[in-house]
Design an enzyme around this catalytic site. Structure first.
Site, short mmCIF file in Angstrom:
data_model
loop_
_atom_site.label_atom_id
_atom_site.label_comp_id
_atom_site.label_asym_id
_atom_site.label_seq_id
_atom_site.Cartn_x
_atom_site.Cartn_y
_atom_site.Cartn_z
N ARG A 183 -16.54 -5.64 35.58
CA ARG A 183 -17.17 -5.28 36.99
C ARG A 183 -15.91 -4.27 37.32
O ARG A 183 -16.31 -3.11 38.00
CB ARG A 183 -17.20 -6.16 37.76
CG ARG A 183 -18.27 -7.34 37.59
CD ARG A 183 -18.47 -8.56 38.45
NE ARG A 183 -18.98 -8.00 39.74
CZ ARG A 183 -18.85 -8.72 40.73
NH1 ARG A 183 -18.42 -9.90 40.88
NH2 ARG A 183 -18.99 -8.24 42.08
N CYS A 240 -12.37 -8.17 46.31
CA CYS A 240 -13.05 -8.45 44.93
C CYS A 240 -14.48 -7.86 45.33
O CYS A 240 -14.78 -6.77 45.83
CB CYS A 240 -13.31 -10.19 44.98
SG CYS A 240 -13.83 -10.89 46.49
#
Length: 283
Positions: A183, A240
């Protein structure tokens, strides 16, 4: 007072203490009802349930309609009301747990520190550690007397998207991304339609804080590993996907004796919603 982690055997000795509040933080980002269903099927004795979407998060858009991320922080007053409904007082020891290595429990740990409550810890190893000790679960739900907790001076700090943007040019602070490496590199479009990371950020996957059995690594090991990513925690910004697993890195830093990092609550989900903000890809 427990302020970072607590072992299952330590919690077991206090499980019936009147002024301890145990909070079940189980959640599934792909199935938003899974956490509550798991709680109903069996939870630690006297535990209350925390809903990530409605109690540990606030409105996804601000008053002007701007997107704040998938899990923005709630208003302080709303969160204090939630804590009171769980029976939390100013002197209550709170213990948060989940079944996911602490990824959701750490969010509650950080949020309590956000409203100035220091006596909060995450159950090390989570539900599995409790059951490994042969300790029982229940599906009974206790009636909790209303708590009286007040908001106090925050023990943690946050930064906004404009502050992160301004820092890109200055490079005074380091952004650390807790998402998985794929990611971070921009290779997982299923989860992140806009892939990549904030320019200049480094990657510390939150699961790297854990041993194979789901317990946190020892403080010395965490300090050694984290020091390769974070040279000065006081100048670090944790982020995040949506401000949840970043709290796991913040907890790991605290366990390692490296306090002072800030949280970017909106994180990648807020950042990438504005196409004018720069995006980097690759390692």
């Amino acid at each position: 007072m427990y302020t970072t982690l607590i072992a299952a055997e330590q919690l077991a000795r206090h499980i019936d203490d009147a002024n301890w509040v145990i909070v079940d933080c189980r959640h599934d980002l792909m199935n938003l009802s899974a956490g509550r269903a798991a709680y109903a099927a069996g939870h630690l004795p006297h535990a209350v349930f925390a809903d990530m979407e409605t109690e540990l998060s606030g409105a996804k858009r601000d008053a002007g309609g701007a997107f704040r991320g998938r899990h923005p922080l709630p208003e302080v007053d709303a969160f204090i009301e939630t804590l009171r409904s769980w029976g939390v007082n100013d002197d209550t020891q709170v213990v948060a747990y989940d079944a996911h290595g602490g990824m959701f429990a750490a969010r509650l740990w950080w949020m309590l520190r956000w409203v100035g409550h220091e006596a909060v810890a995450v159950l090390d190893g989570g539900l599995a550690a409790w059951q490994a000790q042969g300790l029982a679960l229940t599906n009974a739900v206790d009636a909790k007397p209303r708590g009286t907790i007040q908001a106090h001076r925050a023990l943690v700090s946050t930064v906004s998207a404009p502050e992160v943007l301004a820092n890109i040019g200055r490079g005074e602070r380091l952004v650390v991304d807790a998402r998985s490496p794929d990611r971070f590199r921009g290779e997982n479009e299923t989860i992140d339609p806009v892939g990549g990371h904030i320019p200049g950020a480094r990657n510390r996957f939150f699961k790297d804080n854990l041993q194979a059995d789901g317990h946190f690594k020892a403080p010395a090991q965490l300090k050694t590993e984290l020091a390769t990513v974070v040279d000065d925690a006081a100048r670090a910004i944790m982020q995040c996907g949506s401000g949840v697993t970043a709290c796991h890195n913040l907890l790991a830093l605290e366990v390692a004796g490296m306090p002072g990092a800030a949280l970017y609550p909106g994180s990648w989900s807020e950042w990438c919603a504005d196409p004018s903000r720069p995006v980097a890809t690759g390692a």
